[in-house]
Design a protein around this motif. Structure first.
Motif, PDB file in Angstrom:
ATOM      1  N   ASN A  58      -0.129  44.963 -74.222  1.00 21.99           N
ATOM      2  CA  ASN A  58       0.489  45.800 -73.195  1.00 21.99           C
ATOM      3  C   ASN A  58       1.815  45.253 -72.675  1.00 21.99           C
ATOM      4  OD1 ASN A  58      -1.675  47.616 -73.233  1.00 21.99           O
ATOM      5  ND2 ASN A  58      -2.844  46.383 -71.791  1.00 21.99           N
ATOM      6  N   TYR A  59       2.397  44.288 -73.379  1.00 25.70           N
ATOM      7  CA  TYR A  59       3.597  43.651 -72.843  1.00 25.70           C
ATOM      8  C   TYR A  59       4.743  44.637 -72.639  1.00 25.70           C
ATOM      9  CZ  TYR A  59       5.673  43.710 -77.541  1.00 25.70           C
ATOM     10  OH  TYR A  59       6.188  44.108 -78.747  1.00 25.70           O
ATOM     11  N   GLY A  60       4.760  45.743 -73.382  1.00 27.52           N
ATOM     12  CA  GLY A  60       5.832  46.722 -73.229  1.00 27.52           C
ATOM     13  C   GLY A  60       5.860  47.368 -71.847  1.00 27.52           C
ATOM     14  N   ARG A  61       4.757  47.270 -71.087  1.00 23.91           N
ATOM     15  CA  ARG A  61       4.703  47.835 -69.737  1.00 23.91           C
ATOM     16  C   ARG A  61       5.243  46.885 -68.680  1.00 23.91           C
ATOM     17  NH1 ARG A  61      -1.429  48.793 -69.210  1.00 23.91           N
ATOM     18  NH2 ARG A  61      -0.847  48.694 -67.015  1.00 23.91           N
ATOM     19  N   SER A  62       5.551  45.651 -69.085  1.00 21.67           N
ATOM     20  CA  SER A  62       5.967  44.634 -68.120  1.00 21.67           C
ATOM     21  C   SER A  62       7.205  45.072 -67.349  1.00 21.67           C
ATOM     22  CB  SER A  62       6.274  43.316 -68.837  1.00 21.67           C
ATOM     23  OG  SER A  62       5.165  42.886 -69.598  1.00 21.67           O
ATOM     24  N   ALA A  63       7.206  44.816 -66.024  1.00 17.73           N
ATOM     25  CA  ALA A  63       8.355  45.159 -65.182  1.00 17.73           C
ATOM     26  C   ALA A  63       8.886  43.957 -64.416  1.00 17.73           C
ATOM     27  CB  ALA A  63       7.982  46.271 -64.204  1.00 17.73           C
ATOM     28  N   SER A  64       8.023  42.998 -64.079  1.00 17.67           N
ATOM     29  CA  SER A  64       8.462  41.826 -63.316  1.00 17.67           C
ATOM     30  C   SER A  64       7.662  40.602 -63.742  1.00 17.67           C
ATOM     31  CB  SER A  64       8.309  42.058 -61.814  1.00 17.67           C
ATOM     32  OG  SER A  64       6.937  42.164 -61.464  1.00 17.67           O
ATOM     33  N   ALA A  65       8.284  39.432 -63.597  1.00 21.00           N
ATOM     34  CA  ALA A  65       7.629  38.161 -63.899  1.00 21.00           C
ATOM     35  C   ALA A  65       7.782  37.263 -62.674  1.00 21.00           C
ATOM     36  CB  ALA A  65       8.250  37.513 -65.131  1.00 21.00           C
ATOM     37  N   THR A  66       6.653  36.854 -62.100  1.00 24.96           N
ATOM     38  CA  THR A  66       6.665  35.978 -60.932  1.00 24.96           C
ATOM     39  C   THR A  66       6.283  34.568 -61.357  1.00 24.96           C
ATOM     40  OG1 THR A  66       6.032  37.814 -59.490  1.00 24.96           O
ATOM     41  CG2 THR A  66       5.732  35.594 -58.621  1.00 24.96           C
ATOM     42  N   LEU A  67       7.153  33.592 -61.067  1.00 24.12           N
ATOM     43  CA  LEU A  67       6.918  32.201 -61.411  1.00 24.12           C
ATOM     44  C   LEU A  67       6.836  31.403 -60.122  1.00 24.12           C
ATOM     45  CD1 LEU A  67       9.184  33.488 -63.560  1.00 24.12           C
ATOM     46  CD2 LEU A  67       8.796  31.292 -64.650  1.00 24.12           C
ATOM     47  N   GLY A  68       5.646  30.976 -59.760  1.00 22.81           N
ATOM     48  CA  GLY A  68       5.469  30.218 -58.538  1.00 22.81           C
ATOM     49  C   GLY A  68       4.070  30.349 -58.010  1.00 22.81           C
ATOM     50  N   GLY A  69       3.751  29.570 -56.959  1.00 25.67           N
ATOM     51  CA  GLY A  69       2.417  29.603 -56.386  1.00 25.67           C
ATOM     52  C   GLY A  69       1.372  29.093 -57.342  1.00 25.67           C
ATOM     53  N   GLY A  70       1.783  28.271 -58.302  1.00 29.04           N
ATOM     54  CA  GLY A  70       0.829  27.685 -59.245  1.00 29.04           C
ATOM     55  C   GLY A  70       0.477  28.575 -60.407  1.00 29.04           C
ATOM     56  N   ILE A  88       1.974  31.926 -63.375  1.00 31.66           N
ATOM     57  CA  ILE A  88       2.988  32.816 -63.942  1.00 31.66           C
ATOM     58  C   ILE A  88       2.307  34.164 -64.117  1.00 31.66           C
ATOM     59  CG2 ILE A  88       4.557  33.274 -65.867  1.00 31.66           C
ATOM     60  CD1 ILE A  88       4.455  30.265 -66.498  1.00 31.66           C
ATOM     61  N   VAL A  89       2.837  35.197 -63.467  1.00 33.95           N
ATOM     62  CA  VAL A  89       2.176  36.503 -63.462  1.00 33.95           C
ATOM     63  C   VAL A  89       3.174  37.582 -63.886  1.00 33.95           C
ATOM     64  CG1 VAL A  89       0.866  38.186 -62.112  1.00 33.95           C
ATOM     65  CG2 VAL A  89       0.688  35.743 -61.570  1.00 33.95           C
ATOM     66  N   ILE A  90       2.791  38.383 -64.876  1.00 35.03           N
ATOM     67  CA  ILE A  90       3.590  39.513 -65.341  1.00 35.03           C
ATOM     68  C   ILE A  90       2.928  40.795 -64.845  1.00 35.03           C
ATOM     69  CG2 ILE A  90       4.696  40.611 -67.322  1.00 35.03           C
ATOM     70  CD1 ILE A  90       5.389  37.654 -67.080  1.00 35.03           C
ATOM     71  N   ARG A  91       3.721  41.650 -64.172  1.00 37.79           N
ATOM     72  CA  ARG A  91       3.185  42.889 -63.620  1.00 37.79           C
ATOM     73  C   ARG A  91       3.946  44.094 -64.152  1.00 37.79           C
ATOM     74  NH1 ARG A  91       2.599  39.326 -59.162  1.00 37.79           N
ATOM     75  NH2 ARG A  91       0.458  39.343 -58.296  1.00 37.79           N
ATOM     76  N   ASP A  92       3.302  45.257 -64.095  1.00 35.86           N
ATOM     77  CA  ASP A  92       3.966  46.488 -64.499  1.00 35.86           C
ATOM     78  C   ASP A  92       4.660  47.119 -63.291  1.00 35.86           C
ATOM     79  OD1 ASP A  92       2.020  47.798 -63.007  1.00 35.86           O
ATOM     80  OD2 ASP A  92       0.940  48.591 -64.730  1.00 35.86           O
ATOM     81  N   ALA A  93       5.237  48.302 -63.484  1.00 36.31           N
ATOM     82  CA  ALA A  93       6.004  48.949 -62.422  1.00 36.31           C
ATOM     83  C   ALA A  93       5.145  49.345 -61.230  1.00 36.31           C
ATOM     84  CB  ALA A  93       6.728  50.174 -62.978  1.00 36.31           C
ATOM     85  N   ARG A  94       3.824  49.432 -61.436  1.00 35.58           N
ATOM     86  CA  ARG A  94       2.910  49.761 -60.332  1.00 35.58           C
ATOM     87  C   ARG A  94       2.299  48.509 -59.717  1.00 35.58           C
ATOM     88  NH1 ARG A  94      -1.290  53.805 -62.722  1.00 35.58           N
ATOM     89  NH2 ARG A  94      -1.140  52.391 -64.477  1.00 35.58           N
ATOM     90  N   ASN A  95       2.831  47.359 -60.106  1.00 34.50           N
ATOM     91  CA  ASN A  95       2.406  46.048 -59.584  1.00 34.50           C
ATOM     92  C   ASN A  95       1.027  45.634 -60.091  1.00 34.50           C
ATOM     93  OD1 ASN A  95       3.565  43.912 -58.149  1.00 34.50           O
ATOM     94  ND2 ASN A  95       2.202  44.238 -56.411  1.00 34.50           N
ATOM     95  N   LEU A  96       0.551  46.274 -61.161  1.00 32.98           N
ATOM     96  CA  LEU A  96      -0.701  45.870 -61.782  1.00 32.98           C
ATOM     97  C   LEU A  96      -0.438  44.729 -62.743  1.00 32.98           C
ATOM     98  CD1 LEU A  96      -2.276  49.364 -62.530  1.00 32.98           C
ATOM     99  CD2 LEU A  96      -2.725  47.858 -60.590  1.00 32.98           C
ATOM    100  N   VAL A  97      -1.356  43.788 -62.821  1.00 33.53           N
ATOM    101  CA  VAL A  97      -1.169  42.597 -63.662  1.00 33.53           C
ATOM    102  C   VAL A  97      -1.300  42.966 -65.138  1.00 33.53           C
ATOM    103  CG1 VAL A  97      -2.091  40.336 -64.266  1.00 33.53           C
ATOM    104  CG2 VAL A  97      -1.950  41.020 -61.865  1.00 33.53           C
TER     105      VAL A  97
END
Length: 614
Positions: free
Chosen positions: A187-199, A201-210
Motif C-alpha cells: 500500500n505504499y502508493g497511498r503514503s502521504a506523510s512520513a513522521t520521524l520521531g518519538g521513537g 518512523i510512521v508512514i500515513r495516508d492522506a486520511r492519517n491512517l497508518v
C-alpha cells in the motif's frame, strides 16, 4: 472499460485513458506521462470500470469493490471531470469550484499561515551538516511530505528519500536501492506523510491512517533515526541501543530458538507457528514458511510472491501490478506473524502466539503438495501428480500437459504450408508454417481435442469435421498477405486493420492463430506496427478464436444478446466466457453466461505452459 482509446482534452494537448493494464492516467498528446493511479494504489491492475460522475471519479474491480476513488466523501454531486490546458484532471462543480485535482490544487485553497503544506506536514528546512534528520525538537519529530528531495547521511554516501510515488527508501548516492517500504507493504502508493520521531518512523495516508510503521509499540520514545555508514536506517536511543533497524539487526537481538520438536520434522501439525525454516524459492515445499520481506519469483519468472511487513501476502505481475493478496481473503492482516506450508499439507497464516489468522480451504491435505505460481499468475497448492488442492483464482480443475504427441494423422499440406495433421475426432485439420514449433502444433491439437470431447450430446463433435486451423509464427503481414486463406482475412497491408495488429481471426470454416500468442509475453508484430502489446498469455487466443467457431458452427449468434444483457460486445464476450471456463484466463462469471457454458460443456480443464519449447 479498459481499452486503448484516448479521450482528448478540448485543447487536444492532453488525453485521459483507462489502459488495458488497469491504469487510469493523464498524458500529453506526445505520450508523456503526467499522472496516474499507478502512483496512488498498487492495486490498479485489478481495475475493471471507471465511473465518472456524481461528483467523483471511482475505479472498481470486476467484483464491484472500489480500487481507488478521487474523494472518500463527495463534496458536490454536480462536479464533473475536466482536463485543464495544463493536463490537470479536476472535478469542477457547476459553480466553478474545484473539489478535487490530480495535482492537489483546489480552487478554494489558501496558503496556510504556518507554512504547512497541503498534507499538513511542516515545511522541511535546509539540511544541516550536524544532523540531516532532526529539524524540530518537538516530541512528534519531523514530518516529511513526498518530494524529490534527498536527505543525505552524515557520511554523504547514502540518502533517505520520501519519493513522489509514496515509497520511503534508502539508497546510495549512486542511486543504488538498499531498502524501502515497497518491499514491506503493497500500500505504499497511498503514503502521504512520513513522521520521524518519538521513537518511531510512521508512514500515513492522506486520511492519517497508518500505512506502515517501524514499530507497532515504541520501545523508547527518545530513539531517533540514524543512517549508518553501511546504509542501514536505524532507530537509536541516546544510550546507543538500537530499537529498530532496516536490516533487522538489533543491539539486543535475542538468539534464535531451536524448535522444541526438531527431532520429529514430520509432526508439523503440532509445531508452534514460527519454528519452520524459510523457503528459498518457489515451488515451496511442505515444512517451510515464507520469509517476510523476501520476493519469491514464480517458476516462469513472470510473477512474484511477497510477504509484506503489514502482514499481507501479495502476488504481482513482473511489472508490479497487483494480482491477488491475503487482503482479499483474510482480516486483521497486521496480526499475521508467519505464513507456513506445514508438512501435513495445510497452508495458513498464524499470529505470534500460533493462532491461525487464515487457513486455505484445501480440497484435502497432502504432505507432498507444493505451493507454486502458475504461468498465468495464480497461487496454487499442487500435488506432484498435478492435482490442484487450492488456488487463489478458485480454479481447481484438472491441469494437463498439452505438449505430448496428439492423436492425429499426417496429411498433405496446402500450398505455402509446411505441416498438416488431422485430429482423430472430430476430424479437424491443422496446417502450420515451417516456423511453427512442434510444441505449438501439439498444444493446439491437444487443446482442441480436449475442448471438443467435453461437448455435451446436444453439441455433437462431428459438427467440426472438416474445420481447418492455420498456425503461423511471427511472419510480417507483408508475407502472410500472400498466404491463403490467411491473406484474405484482413484487407490492409499496414496500419491498425492489418494482420500485424489483428493477429488472428475466425470464420465458419477455418480460423487463424499465431504462436506469438502461445505461452509468451507480448506480440512483436503488433508492437512493431505501433500498437504496443506486452500482455502475458497462455493459450488465450487458441481458445478465444475457437470460441468464435463454436458460435458460428452451432448457430448461437441470435441467442447471445440475451445471454449478455444486450451488451454490444456480446460477439467477443462469448469466446471470453469460454476462455474463462478453460482458465485462459479465468475470471468470475455468473448468471446466463455461466449457464450457457454448463449447457455446452460437461466439465472443465486447464492447460499448462510447462514443457513448452518454442
Amino acid at each position: 472499460m479498459r481499452s486503448d482509446k484516448k479521450y482528448f482534452s478540448p485543447s487536444g494537448k492532453h488525453y485521459l485513458r483507462f489502459q488495458p493494464d488497469g491504469n487510469f492516467l493523464v498524458a500529453t498528446a506526445g505520450n508523456q506521462y503526467l499522472w496516474g493511479i499507478d502512483r496512488l494504489t498498487s492495486n490498479y491492475g485489478r481495475s475493471y470500470d471507471v465511473l465518472l460522475g456524481g461528483g467523483n471519479i471511482v475505479i472498481k474491480d470486476n467484483r464491484r469493490f472500489t480500487v481507488w476513488q478521487a474523494l472518500d466523501r463527495v463534496v458536490d454531486p454536480s462536479a464533473r471531470p475536466v482536463l485543464t490546458p495544463e493536463g490537470v484532471l479536476q472535478l469542477v462543480s457547476a459553480a466553478g469550484a474545484i473539489t478535487w485535482a490530480s495535482d492537489g490544487k483546489l480552487g478554494a485553497t489558501t496558503a496556510p499561515a504556518n507554512g504547512a503544506n497541503q498534507n499538513g506536514a511542516a515545511s522541511v528546512p535546509a539540511q544541516t551538516a550536524q544532523d540531516p534528520f532532526v529539524v524540530s525538537q518537538s516530541p512528534a519529530g519531523v514530518v516529511l511530505a513526498r518530494s524529490d528531495r534527498k536527505y543525505l547521511s552524515p557520511s554523504g554516501r547514502h540518502y533517505l528519500r520520501f519519493q513522489p510515488d509514496g515509497n520511503f527508501l534508502v539508497a546510495t548516492t549512486g542511486n543504488q536501492y538498499l531498502w524501502g517500504i515497497d518491499r514491506l507493504t503493497s500500500n505504499y502508493g497511498r503514503s502521504a506523510s512520513a513522521t520521524l520521531g518519538g521513537g518511531n518512523i510512521v508512514i500515513r495516508d492522506a486520511r492519517n491512517l497508518v500505512i506502515w510503521q517501524a514499530l507497532d509499540r515504541v520501545a523508547d520514545p527518545s530513539a531517533r533515526p540514524v543512517l549508518t555508514p553501511e546504509g542501514v536506517l536505524q532507530l537509536v536511543t541516546p544510550t546507543g541501543s538500537v530499537t529498530w533497524a532496516s536490516d533487522g539487526k538489533l543491539a539486543a537481538a535475542a538468539p534464535a530458538v531451536a524448535p522444541a520438536n526438531a527431532a520429529n520434522p514430520n509432526a508439523s501439525a503440532n509445531v508452534p507457528a514460527g519454528t519452520l525454516p524459510f523457503a528459498t524459492k518457489l515451488p515451496m515445499a511442505a515444512g517451510t514458511s515464507l520469509k517476510r520481506g523476501f520476493k519469491y519469483s514464480s517458476p516462469s519468472g513472470q510473477h512474484q510472491l511477497f510477504f509484506a511487513d503489514d502482514g499481507n501476502v501479495v502476488l504481482t505481475g513482473d511489472n508490479g501490478s497487483y494480482m491477488w493478496g491475503f487482503d482479499q481473503v483474510a482480516k486483521d492482516l497486521r496480526r499475521i506473524d508467519r505464513v507456513e506450508l506445514r508438512t501435513d499439507g495445510s497452508f495458513a497464516a498464524y499470529d505470534a502466539k500460533g493462532a491461525a489468522v487464515w487457513t486455505a480451504p484445501v480440497k484435502r491435505r497432502d504432505p507432498s503438495a507444493q505451493l507454486t505460481v502458475s504461468f498465468d499468475g495464480a497461487l496454487r497448492l499442487v500435488t506432484p501428480g498435478g492435482e490442484v488442492l487450492w488456488a487463489s483464482d478458485n480454479n481447481l480443475s484438472e491441469t494437463i500437459n498439452v505438449f505430448t504427441k496428439p492423436n492425429a494423422t499426417t496429411c498433405q499440406p496446402e500450398p505455402g504450408w509446411a505441416t498438416c495433421i488431422v485430429l482423430a475426432d472430430p476430424k479437424i485439420t491443422i496446417q502450420a508454417v515451417a516456423l511453427a514449433s512442434q510444441s505449438a502444433i501439439f498444444a493446439v491439437a491437444n487443446i482442441y481435442t480436449e475442448l471438443t470431447k467435453r461437448f455435451k450430446p446436444e453439441y455433437p463433435r462431428n459438427k467440426f469435421d472438416g474445420y481447418k486451423i492455420y498456425l503461423t509464427n511471427g511472419q510480417p503481414w507483408s508475407a502472410l498477405a500472400k498466404l491463403e486463406p490467411v491473406g484474405s482475412m484482413w484487407p490492409n497491408q499496414t496500419g491498425p486493420q492489418s494482420g500485424d495488429v489483428l493477429r488472428g481471426g475466425a470464420s465458419t470454416n477455418y480460423l487463424w492463430i499465431d504462436e506469438q500468442m502461445i505461452c509468451k509475453r507480448g506480440v512483436k508484430t503488433r508492437t512493431d506496427a505501433g500498437a504496443k502489446d506486452d500482455s502475458l498469455r497462455t493459450f488465450d487466443q487458441v481458445v478465444h478464436e475457437f470460441g468464435h467457431a463454436i458460435d458460428m458452427r452451432y448457430n448461437l449468434r441470435s441467442r447471445l444478446p440475451r445471454v449478455y444483457s444486450n451488451n454490444p460486445g456480446f460477439v467477443e464476450m462469448f469466446p471470453q466466457s469460454i476462455q474463462s471456463w478453460f482458465g485462459t484466463p479465468r475470471k468470475a462469471e455468473t448468471g446466463a453466461p455461466i449457464a450457457l457454458m454448463n449447457e455446452i460443456f460437461n466439465s472443465q480443464v486447464s492447460f499448462s505452459c510447462e514443457g513448452y519449447r518454442p
